[in-house]
Design a protein around this motif. Structure first.
Motif, mmCIF file in Angstrom:
data_model
loop_
_atom_site.group_PDB
_atom_site.id
_atom_site.type_symbol
_atom_site.label_atom_id
_atom_site.label_comp_id
_atom_site.label_asym_id
_atom_site.label_seq_id
_atom_site.Cartn_x
_atom_site.Cartn_y
_atom_site.Cartn_z
ATOM 1 N N PRO A 127 7.629 5.334 1.872
ATOM 2 C CA PRO A 127 9.031 5.583 2.246
ATOM 3 C C PRO A 127 9.498 4.735 3.416
ATOM 4 O O PRO A 127 10.682 4.394 3.503
ATOM 5 N N ALA A 128 8.576 4.354 4.303
ATOM 6 C CA ALA A 128 8.960 3.526 5.444
ATOM 7 C C ALA A 128 9.370 2.126 5.006
ATOM 8 O O ALA A 128 10.046 1.413 5.746
ATOM 9 N N GLY A 129 8.984 1.725 3.800
ATOM 10 C CA GLY A 129 9.327 0.398 3.318
ATOM 11 C C GLY A 129 10.561 0.357 2.439
ATOM 12 O O GLY A 129 10.850 -0.680 1.840
ATOM 13 N N VAL A 130 11.290 1.479 2.367
ATOM 14 C CA VAL A 130 12.502 1.539 1.548
ATOM 15 C C VAL A 130 13.714 1.698 2.469
ATOM 16 O O VAL A 130 13.972 2.795 2.969
ATOM 17 N N PRO A 131 14.455 0.621 2.718
ATOM 18 C CA PRO A 131 15.656 0.742 3.554
ATOM 19 C C PRO A 131 16.632 1.746 2.938
ATOM 20 O O PRO A 131 16.829 1.787 1.730
ATOM 21 N N ARG A 132 17.212 2.571 3.767
ATOM 22 C CA ARG A 132 18.203 3.570 3.344
ATOM 23 C C ARG A 132 17.638 4.431 2.206
ATOM 24 O O ARG A 132 18.259 4.597 1.150
ATOM 25 N N LEU A 133 16.473 4.982 2.431
ATOM 26 C CA LEU A 133 15.795 5.793 1.416
ATOM 27 C C LEU A 133 16.680 6.935 0.933
ATOM 28 O O LEU A 133 16.665 7.283 -0.260
ATOM 29 N N ASP A 134 17.458 7.531 1.843
ATOM 30 C CA ASP A 134 18.273 8.681 1.455
ATOM 31 C C ASP A 134 19.354 8.330 0.439
ATOM 32 O O ASP A 134 19.932 9.232 -0.185
ATOM 33 N N GLU A 135 19.631 7.041 0.241
ATOM 34 C CA GLU A 135 20.629 6.629 -0.741
ATOM 35 C C GLU A 135 20.026 6.430 -2.134
ATOM 36 O O GLU A 135 20.754 6.135 -3.092
ATOM 37 N N HIS A 136 18.713 6.601 -2.240
ATOM 38 C CA HIS A 136 18.020 6.380 -3.512
ATOM 39 C C HIS A 136 17.330 7.676 -3.933
ATOM 40 O O HIS A 136 16.419 8.142 -3.237
ATOM 41 N N PRO A 137 17.740 8.270 -5.041
ATOM 42 C CA PRO A 137 17.065 9.481 -5.507
ATOM 43 C C PRO A 137 15.554 9.267 -5.622
ATOM 44 O O PRO A 137 15.102 8.251 -6.150
ATOM 45 N N HIS A 138 14.781 10.218 -5.130
ATOM 46 C CA HIS A 138 13.333 10.076 -5.115
ATOM 47 C C HIS A 138 12.696 11.455 -5.004
ATOM 48 O O HIS A 138 13.382 12.451 -4.776
ATOM 49 N N GLN A 139 11.395 11.489 -5.159
ATOM 50 C CA GLN A 139 10.645 12.717 -4.939
ATOM 51 C C GLN A 139 9.284 12.361 -4.381
ATOM 52 O O GLN A 139 8.784 11.250 -4.577
ATOM 53 N N GLU A 140 8.682 13.318 -3.654
ATOM 54 C CA GLU A 140 7.376 13.052 -3.058
ATOM 55 C C GLU A 140 6.293 13.089 -4.128
ATOM 56 O O GLU A 140 6.234 14.007 -4.945
ATOM 57 N N PHE A 141 5.447 12.082 -4.120
ATOM 58 C CA PHE A 141 4.277 12.044 -4.988
ATOM 59 C C PHE A 141 3.073 12.630 -4.256
ATOM 60 O O PHE A 141 2.308 13.425 -4.800
ATOM 61 N N ALA A 142 2.909 12.201 -3.007
ATOM 62 C CA ALA A 142 1.838 12.665 -2.134
ATOM 63 C C ALA A 142 2.327 12.432 -0.711
ATOM 64 O O ALA A 142 3.295 11.692 -0.498
ATOM 65 N N PRO A 143 1.711 13.055 0.283
ATOM 66 C CA PRO A 143 2.147 12.799 1.654
ATOM 67 C C PRO A 143 2.160 11.307 1.972
ATOM 68 O O PRO A 143 1.156 10.610 1.810
ATOM 69 N N GLY A 144 3.327 10.786 2.374
ATOM 70 C CA GLY A 144 3.446 9.367 2.706
ATOM 71 C C GLY A 144 3.689 8.459 1.526
ATOM 72 O O GLY A 144 3.702 7.233 1.690
ATOM 73 N N ILE A 145 3.906 9.017 0.334
ATOM 74 C CA ILE A 145 4.186 8.214 -0.855
ATOM 75 C C ILE A 145 5.312 8.875 -1.636
ATOM 76 O O ILE A 145 5.258 10.084 -1.889
ATOM 77 N N VAL A 146 6.335 8.097 -2.001
ATOM 78 C CA VAL A 146 7.450 8.641 -2.766
ATOM 79 C C VAL A 146 7.577 7.915 -4.108
ATOM 80 O O VAL A 146 7.145 6.775 -4.254
ATOM 81 N N GLU A 147 8.178 8.598 -5.062
ATOM 82 C CA GLU A 147 8.442 8.038 -6.378
ATOM 83 C C GLU A 147 9.934 7.777 -6.519
ATOM 84 O O GLU A 147 10.756 8.669 -6.296
ATOM 85 N N LEU A 148 10.282 6.526 -6.861
ATOM 86 C CA LEU A 148 11.657 6.138 -7.113
ATOM 87 C C LEU A 148 11.748 5.525 -8.509
ATOM 88 O O LEU A 148 10.738 5.347 -9.184
ATOM 89 N N ILE A 149 12.976 5.182 -8.921
ATOM 90 C CA ILE A 149 13.174 4.522 -10.198
ATOM 91 C C ILE A 149 13.589 3.087 -9.934
ATOM 92 O O ILE A 149 14.534 2.829 -9.172
ATOM 93 N N ALA A 150 12.866 2.138 -10.546
ATOM 94 C CA ALA A 150 13.135 0.717 -10.350
ATOM 95 C C ALA A 150 13.610 0.085 -11.654
ATOM 96 O O ALA A 150 13.192 0.476 -12.743
ATOM 97 N N LEU A 151 14.500 -0.890 -11.523
ATOM 98 C CA LEU A 151 14.968 -1.684 -12.656
ATOM 99 C C LEU A 151 14.191 -2.989 -12.652
ATOM 100 O O LEU A 151 14.264 -3.771 -11.704
#
Length: 321
Positions: A127-151
């Motif tokens: 999550p620290a490597g995703v600028p403006r994370l709150d603007e991208h729908p996501h969910q936690e996979f594990a502590p310190g790792i998030v799942e997003l959708i990429a094109l």
């Protein structure tokens, strides 16, 4: 694959009457000595400025006046294997590619619904490597790792922001496509690691989505090894975007696997491009628990307690019969 790999430095060490202390590695780029890393960052700042985009260079990334962040790990790793006289040309090429990608139209322009789902991939990221994370729908996979959708387009990868997620059917629908598309990725290399004390599997590949295949566990493990997960779960680490390591827990061999995999995760995270997480995790039947913590001096601690402790007692008790 980079398993346990460290970059080697050339040169011959000659004994002297007074040993010279080893240069301290840089905290953000451990493959650089600290002084070399500072010279690299200075060149990055100069190159961006010469391209007409002043930036503030932080230890591991750069930020422009609009708050846009530029990761520097990959270009730093490339430069670390080059003579310093070649750094400027390498950095200039990197900056040119970054700025050119901004000038190109977004991959979402003119995108049809079916193609959006065809090119959607679930992606695991720090999550620290995703600028403006709150603007991208996501969910936690594990502590310190998030799942997003990429094109995934032929020449670019972009994350679905909230507007695009809504436009193309919502997070759940896109995630279903993203998981299905992960399942179609070609498996590049699987290695069974046996240290004599511990065993685990490592899957590696060039795709930036390789680590995201962890979303397919435990089915991924069964498909690749023919072994099914037990009620005790499995150990997992995702040190970088190109590697996954796991150990299906069956017996007391988990004790050695914990220690070995914890070291593997921390080392690969510190030395490989595209770092994701330095930690070791345990699937407890419903979610991932983080087992490790890393001190500022690099020392690794393993937390054993609660359900994990109960599981360890169960498997060791079973062996004692």
């Amino acid at each position: 694959m980079g398993l346990f790999r460290r970059r080697k430095r050339g040169g011959v060490v000659h004994p002297t009457s007074t040993p010279t202390p080893a240069p301290e590695p840089d905290a953000a780029f451990p493959f650089f000595e600290r002084a070399a890393a500072d010279r690299f960052r200075s060149l990055v700042r100069e190159t961006f400025a010469e391209a007409g985009l002043p930036v503030v260079v932080h230890p591991g990334h750069a930020v422009d006046a609009e708050g846009r962040e530029f990761g520097l790990w990959n270009v730093a790793a490339i430069c670390s294997d080059l003579h310093e006289r070649n750094w400027r040309a390498t950095i200039e090429g990197h900056v040119d590619r970054v700025l050119s990608s901004w000038e190109a139209p977004s991959g979402f322009v003119g995108l049809e619904h079916d193609e959006a789902h065809f090119r959607a991939y679930s992606r695991l990221m720090d999550p620290a490597g995703v600028p403006r994370l709150d603007e991208h729908p996501h969910q936690e996979f594990a502590p310190g790792i998030v799942e997003l959708i990429a094109l995934d387009k032929p020449d670019s990868i972009e994350l679905f922001d909230a507007e695009r997620v809504k436009e193309f059917g919502g997070f759940a629908a896109l995630r279903a496509s993203g998981i299905a598309n992960l399942g179609q990725l070609q498996v590049e290399q699987v290695e069974h690691v046996d240290t004599g004390e511990a065993t685990f599997e490592v899957l590696g590949g060039d795709s930036v989505f390789t680590a995201s295949l962890a979303l397919l566990m435990p089915g991924l493990a069964e498909r690749l090894t023919g072994r099914r997960a037990t009620e005790h779960g499995w150990l997992l680490c995702l040190p970088d975007r190109h590697q996954i390591a796991w150990h299906l827990i069956e017996d007391a061999g988990v004790l050695a696997a914990v220690n070995t995999m914890a070291g593997f995760a921390a080392q690969a995270y510190a030395t490989m491009p595209g770092p994701l997480s330095p930690h070791l995790y345990w699937w407890d039947g419903s979610s991932y628990q983080q087992l490790t913590s890393i001190a500022d001096d690099g020392r690794i601690s393993i937390t054993v307690g609660g359900r994990f402790q109960a599981m360890l007692e169960a498997v060791t008790r079973g062996e004692r019969g």
